[in-house]
Design a protein around this motif. Structure first.
Motif, PDB file in Angstrom:
ATOM      1  N   ILE A 144       0.879  -1.180   0.000  1.00  0.00           N
ATOM      2  CA  ILE A 144       0.000   0.000   0.000  1.00  0.00           C
ATOM      3  C   ILE A 144       0.914   1.227   0.000  1.00  0.00           C
ATOM      4  CG2 ILE A 144      -1.751   1.278   1.296  1.00  0.00           C
ATOM      5  CD1 ILE A 144      -2.533  -1.474   2.564  1.00  0.00           C
ATOM      6  N   ASN A 145       0.858   1.998  -1.070  1.00  0.00           N
ATOM      7  CA  ASN A 145       1.624   3.240  -1.128  1.00  0.00           C
ATOM      8  C   ASN A 145       0.693   4.403  -0.851  1.00  0.00           C
ATOM      9  OD1 ASN A 145       4.244   2.183  -1.971  1.00  0.00           O
ATOM     10  ND2 ASN A 145       3.231   1.693  -3.912  1.00  0.00           N
ATOM     11  N   GLY A 146       1.174   5.382  -0.099  1.00  0.00           N
ATOM     12  CA  GLY A 146       0.303   6.507   0.188  1.00  0.00           C
ATOM     13  C   GLY A 146       1.091   7.787   0.455  1.00  0.00           C
ATOM     14  N   ILE A 191       3.630   0.412   2.759  1.00  0.00           N
ATOM     15  CA  ILE A 191       3.317  -0.609   3.762  1.00  0.00           C
ATOM     16  C   ILE A 191       3.197  -1.938   3.048  1.00  0.00           C
ATOM     17  CG2 ILE A 191       1.590  -1.365   5.462  1.00  0.00           C
ATOM     18  CD1 ILE A 191       0.736   1.742   5.432  1.00  0.00           C
ATOM     19  N   LEU A 192       3.883  -2.972   3.569  1.00  0.00           N
ATOM     20  CA  LEU A 192       3.691  -4.326   3.051  1.00  0.00           C
ATOM     21  C   LEU A 192       2.814  -5.056   4.054  1.00  0.00           C
ATOM     22  CD1 LEU A 192       4.449  -6.479   0.839  1.00  0.00           C
ATOM     23  CD2 LEU A 192       6.241  -7.231   2.407  1.00  0.00           C
ATOM     24  N   ILE A 193       1.692  -5.544   3.556  1.00  0.00           N
ATOM     25  CA  ILE A 193       0.679  -6.100   4.443  1.00  0.00           C
ATOM     26  C   ILE A 193       0.382  -7.535   4.016  1.00  0.00           C
ATOM     27  CG2 ILE A 193      -1.140  -5.050   3.016  1.00  0.00           C
ATOM     28  CD1 ILE A 193      -2.759  -4.551   5.447  1.00  0.00           C
ATOM     29  N   PRO A 204     -10.048  -8.682   8.852  1.00  0.00           N
ATOM     30  CA  PRO A 204      -9.306  -7.675   9.623  1.00  0.00           C
ATOM     31  C   PRO A 204      -8.096  -8.292  10.334  1.00  0.00           C
ATOM     32  CG  PRO A 204     -11.358  -8.264  10.715  1.00  0.00           C
ATOM     33  CD  PRO A 204     -11.358  -8.976   9.403  1.00  0.00           C
ATOM     34  N   ARG A 205      -7.339  -7.475  11.005  1.00  0.00           N
ATOM     35  CA  ARG A 205      -6.146  -7.915  11.746  1.00  0.00           C
ATOM     36  C   ARG A 205      -5.093  -8.529  10.831  1.00  0.00           C
ATOM     37  NH1 ARG A 205      -6.046  -8.653  17.477  1.00  0.00           N
ATOM     38  NH2 ARG A 205      -7.700  -7.427  18.375  1.00  0.00           N
ATOM     39  N   ALA A 206      -4.799  -7.843   9.734  1.00  0.00           N
ATOM     40  CA  ALA A 206      -3.720  -8.278   8.852  1.00  0.00           C
ATOM     41  C   ALA A 206      -2.381  -8.030   9.541  1.00  0.00           C
ATOM     42  CB  ALA A 206      -3.790  -7.501   7.546  1.00  0.00           C
ATOM     43  N   LYS A 207      -1.366  -8.741   9.064  1.00  0.00           N
ATOM     44  CA  LYS A 207      -0.028  -8.551   9.608  1.00  0.00           C
ATOM     45  C   LYS A 207       0.678  -7.448   8.845  1.00  0.00           C
ATOM     46  CE  LYS A 207       1.266 -12.965  11.306  1.00  0.00           C
ATOM     47  NZ  LYS A 207       1.843 -14.256  10.968  1.00  0.00           N
ATOM     48  N   ILE A 208       1.303  -6.529   9.573  1.00  0.00           N
ATOM     49  CA  ILE A 208       2.098  -5.499   8.920  1.00  0.00           C
ATOM     50  C   ILE A 208       3.536  -6.016   8.874  1.00  0.00           C
ATOM     51  CG2 ILE A 208       2.785  -3.070   8.952  1.00  0.00           C
ATOM     52  CD1 ILE A 208      -0.296  -3.525   8.788  1.00  0.00           C
ATOM     53  N   LEU A 209       4.042  -6.278   7.655  1.00  0.00           N
ATOM     54  CA  LEU A 209       5.378  -6.869   7.526  1.00  0.00           C
ATOM     55  C   LEU A 209       6.466  -5.805   7.402  1.00  0.00           C
ATOM     56  CD1 LEU A 209       4.570  -9.724   4.959  1.00  0.00           C
ATOM     57  CD2 LEU A 209       4.756  -9.916   7.443  1.00  0.00           C
ATOM     58  N   TYR A 210       6.089  -4.644   6.836  1.00  0.00           N
ATOM     59  CA  TYR A 210       7.113  -3.621   6.548  1.00  0.00           C
ATOM     60  C   TYR A 210       6.440  -2.263   6.450  1.00  0.00           C
ATOM     61  CZ  TYR A 210      10.406  -0.975   3.582  1.00  0.00           C
ATOM     62  OH  TYR A 210      11.241  -0.021   3.064  1.00  0.00           O
ATOM     63  N   VAL A 211       7.144  -1.243   6.939  1.00  0.00           N
ATOM     64  CA  VAL A 211       6.667   0.140   6.777  1.00  0.00           C
ATOM     65  C   VAL A 211       7.871   1.019   6.441  1.00  0.00           C
ATOM     66  CG1 VAL A 211       5.499   2.106   7.860  1.00  0.00           C
ATOM     67  CG2 VAL A 211       4.926  -0.201   8.605  1.00  0.00           C
ATOM     68  N   LYS A 395      13.788 -11.887   3.537  1.00  0.00           N
ATOM     69  CA  LYS A 395      12.551 -12.427   2.961  1.00  0.00           C
ATOM     70  C   LYS A 395      11.553 -11.298   2.686  1.00  0.00           C
ATOM     71  CE  LYS A 395       8.890 -15.721   3.458  1.00  0.00           C
ATOM     72  NZ  LYS A 395       7.860 -16.085   4.406  1.00  0.00           N
ATOM     73  N   ILE A 396      11.475 -10.352   3.614  1.00  0.00           N
ATOM     74  CA  ILE A 396      10.548  -9.230   3.433  1.00  0.00           C
ATOM     75  C   ILE A 396      10.954  -8.382   2.224  1.00  0.00           C
ATOM     76  CG2 ILE A 396       9.776  -7.048   4.479  1.00  0.00           C
ATOM     77  CD1 ILE A 396       9.730  -8.622   7.205  1.00  0.00           C
ATOM     78  N   ARG A 397      12.284  -8.169   2.053  1.00  0.00           N
ATOM     79  CA  ARG A 397      12.748  -7.393   0.885  1.00  0.00           C
ATOM     80  C   ARG A 397      12.364  -8.091  -0.420  1.00  0.00           C
ATOM     81  NH1 ARG A 397      14.759  -2.764   2.259  1.00  0.00           N
ATOM     82  NH2 ARG A 397      16.255  -2.591   3.973  1.00  0.00           N
ATOM     83  N   GLN A 398      12.484  -9.437  -0.430  1.00  0.00           N
ATOM     84  CA  GLN A 398      12.071 -10.193  -1.634  1.00  0.00           C
ATOM     85  C   GLN A 398      10.574 -10.012  -1.878  1.00  0.00           C
ATOM     86  OE1 GLN A 398      13.049 -14.355  -1.200  1.00  0.00           O
ATOM     87  NE2 GLN A 398      15.255 -13.923  -1.126  1.00  0.00           N
ATOM     88  N   GLN A 399       9.801 -10.103  -0.804  1.00  0.00           N
ATOM     89  CA  GLN A 399       8.345  -9.951  -0.939  1.00  0.00           C
ATOM     90  C   GLN A 399       7.982  -8.554  -1.457  1.00  0.00           C
ATOM     91  OE1 GLN A 399       7.545 -11.323   3.161  1.00  0.00           O
ATOM     92  NE2 GLN A 399       5.930 -12.591   2.297  1.00  0.00           N
ATOM     93  N   LEU A 400       8.769  -7.545  -1.023  1.00  0.00           N
ATOM     94  CA  LEU A 400       8.535  -6.175  -1.473  1.00  0.00           C
ATOM     95  C   LEU A 400       8.701  -6.058  -2.984  1.00  0.00           C
ATOM     96  CD1 LEU A 400      10.316  -3.976   1.215  1.00  0.00           C
ATOM     97  CD2 LEU A 400       7.930  -3.767   0.516  1.00  0.00           C
ATOM     98  N   GLU A 401       9.678  -6.809  -3.521  1.00  0.00           N
ATOM     99  CA  GLU A 401       9.912  -6.741  -4.963  1.00  0.00           C
ATOM    100  C   GLU A 401       8.817  -7.457  -5.740  1.00  0.00           C
ATOM    101  OE1 GLU A 401      13.905  -8.177  -5.620  1.00  0.00           O
ATOM    102  OE2 GLU A 401      14.711  -6.602  -4.320  1.00  0.00           O
ATOM    103  N   GLN A 402       8.254  -8.503  -5.100  1.00  0.00           N
ATOM    104  CA  GLN A 402       7.292  -9.344  -5.841  1.00  0.00           C
ATOM    105  C   GLN A 402       5.837  -8.967  -5.628  1.00  0.00           C
ATOM    106  OE1 GLN A 402       8.591 -12.993  -4.166  1.00  0.00           O
ATOM    107  NE2 GLN A 402      10.456 -13.080  -5.403  1.00  0.00           N
ATOM    108  N   ALA A 403       5.560  -8.307  -4.503  1.00  0.00           N
ATOM    109  CA  ALA A 403       4.153  -8.088  -4.145  1.00  0.00           C
ATOM    110  C   ALA A 403       3.485  -7.090  -5.075  1.00  0.00           C
ATOM    111  CB  ALA A 403       4.062  -7.595  -2.710  1.00  0.00           C
ATOM    112  N   PRO A 404       2.216  -7.370  -5.428  1.00  0.00           N
ATOM    113  CA  PRO A 404       1.484  -6.393  -6.241  1.00  0.00           C
ATOM    114  C   PRO A 404       1.068  -5.193  -5.390  1.00  0.00           C
ATOM    115  CG  PRO A 404       0.069  -8.247  -5.684  1.00  0.00           C
ATOM    116  CD  PRO A 404       1.418  -8.540  -5.083  1.00  0.00           C
ATOM    117  N   ALA A 405       1.001  -4.040  -6.039  1.00  0.00           N
ATOM    118  CA  ALA A 405       0.581  -2.836  -5.304  1.00  0.00           C
ATOM    119  C   ALA A 405      -0.921  -2.704  -5.419  1.00  0.00           C
ATOM    120  CB  ALA A 405       1.268  -1.617  -5.877  1.00  0.00           C
TER     121      ALA A 405
END
Ligand code: ZN
Length: 405
Positions: A144-146, A191-193, A204-211, A395-405
């Motif tokens: 989620i970009n904002g 935010i990577l969620i 609800p109650r998603a995990k916040i992996l990165y901000v 692992k989170i950095r890899q997910q950041l590259e792959q995750a759809p926005a």
């Protein structure tokens, strides 16, 4: 015997046999129906009473509305809290119960959360048997970009984040950024969620992996999620170096947290009456170490009536914390204690229904809700935890590259 008589006798005999068989056939059919019902336990066959938790409602209030007598509400709620952390209850969750007027007991219950988690209860003698049923959900990570628009709170809510998710992000960033003075409209964040998707809807109650957060006056900040077993107090957002951004200076009294009763009006499990519960009850097994949540001086360490073995600590801010029903007292009155120091062990002394910690918080001579205390699991991860955390960051950095926005 002539042929006509033989036929008549055979007919009569046949009818007698037929009528003696028919009832057997019917009862056999009934039995197979019952067997079928037992195979489908989620289809209620009995009169269930259903209630939905309203905003600000509790398990006690919805059971009372069902007309169930208070002693049974006390028994059921107490055992319910041992299986379900009551701070996870949300408006909209449903409780269905079968109340048996003869035994005056809730014989069966099903509590549905969000709506993918079903908790099944069954009373056998006086004990609640418990089984958890998780409906299959799919996990989805998403970026989620904002841009900041007015406050961080309103910006995050406008992006569709749940209040609980918003709070995790807020707590993480507030320790590092002074939003009052340094935040500007147009500051950018990502935010990577990790969301759980059920029947096409996000739960609800998603995990916040990165901000990450970047502003002209704030500079660039990144937070990553560190995670151990479910319920571990260290789970949360940390910077690359393993420092928690939210530094309230207050820790948790236990290493794993499961709240079985919160602060406020409750049906006391011992008296079976409406009373005021002046703290939080944390479920824990006998002998678990109990920590002081902050530096301070021990003002009480003794056996004290209903509280059993009780410790009270006065902290420099003036706040007093209370730890009751302990099995052993590890510190004496007048001792100075440090945050995180073991002060005693979990027990069930005093008026207590089983091993747990009663944790109280007093300010200005009044008990206040421990929910007012922002507890932080760890200010800094240990070197052993840091090794695991580095792998999690990769692992989170890899997910950041792959995750759809
Ligand atoms: Zn208590």
């Amino acid at each position: 015997m002539d042929l006509g008589k033989t036929i008549l006798l055979t007919l009569i005999l046949g009818l007698i046999i037929l009528f003696s068989i028919i009832p057997t056939c019917f009862s056999a059919k009934n039995k197979s129906d019952k067997a079928l019902q037992n195979l489908t336990p989620n289809v209620p066959q009995e009169p269930w009473m259903q209630s939905t938790i309203p905003e600000g409602g509790s398990i006690y209030s919805i059971l009372e509305k069902s007309g169930i007598p208070l002693p049974e509400i006390a028994r059921f709620s107490y055992q319910f809290g041992n299986y379900i952390d009551v701070t996870t209850l949300q408006p909209g969750d449903t409780l269905r119960v079968i109340f048996d007027p003869d035994s005056q007991k809730i014989t069966k219950a099903m509590f549905t959360q969000e709506p993918t988690i079903r908790h099944h209860f069954k009373t056998e003698s006086d004990t609640l048997r418990y089984e958890k049923e998780l409906l299959p959900v799919s996990l989805q990570t998403r970026i989620i970009n904002g841009e900041l628009n007015n406050t961080l709170d309103s910006t995050l809510l406008a992006l569709g984040l749940h209040p609980y998710e918003k709070q995790q992000i807020n707590n993480g960033l507030e320790g590092d950024i002074n939003f009052q003075t340094d935040a500007r409209n147009g500051d950018k964040f990502s935010i990577l969620i990790e969301e759980r998707i059920f029947e096409g809807k996000r739960m609800p109650r998603a995990k916040i992996l990165y901000v990450s957060y970047e502003g002209s006056r704030t500079g660039f900040h990144e937070l990553f999620r560190y995670e151990e077993e479910e319920g571990a107090v260290v789970n949360g957002l940390y910077n690359k170096e393993g420092k928690a951004r939210s530094t309230s200076g207050v820790g948790y009294p236990l290493g794993y947290i499961h709240v079985s009763s919160t602060f406020g009006r409750w049906v006391n499990p011992i008296s079976g009456r409406w009373e005021f519960h002046t703290g939080y009850d944390y479920r824990a097994s006998y002998g678990t170490p109990v920590y002081s949540v902050a530096n301070g001086v021990v003002t009480v360490s003794s056996y004290n009536g209903g509280w059993g073995n009780e410790i009270r600590i006065k902290h420099p801010s003036g706040m007093v914390t209370q730890y009751a029903h302990l099995s052993t007292l590890g510190v004496r009155t007048g001792h100075a204690v440090k945050k995180g120091q073991v002060i005693g062990r979990i027990g069930s002394t005093g008026y207590s229904t089983g091993p747990h910690l009663h944790f109280g918080l007093m300010q200005g001579g009044q008990w206040i809700s421990p929910a007012n205390l922002r507890m932080v699991g760890a200010e800094k991860l240990s070197s052993a935890q840091m090794e695991k955390f580095k792998l999690m960051q990769d692992k989170i950095r890899q997910q950041l590259e792959q995750a759809p926005a």
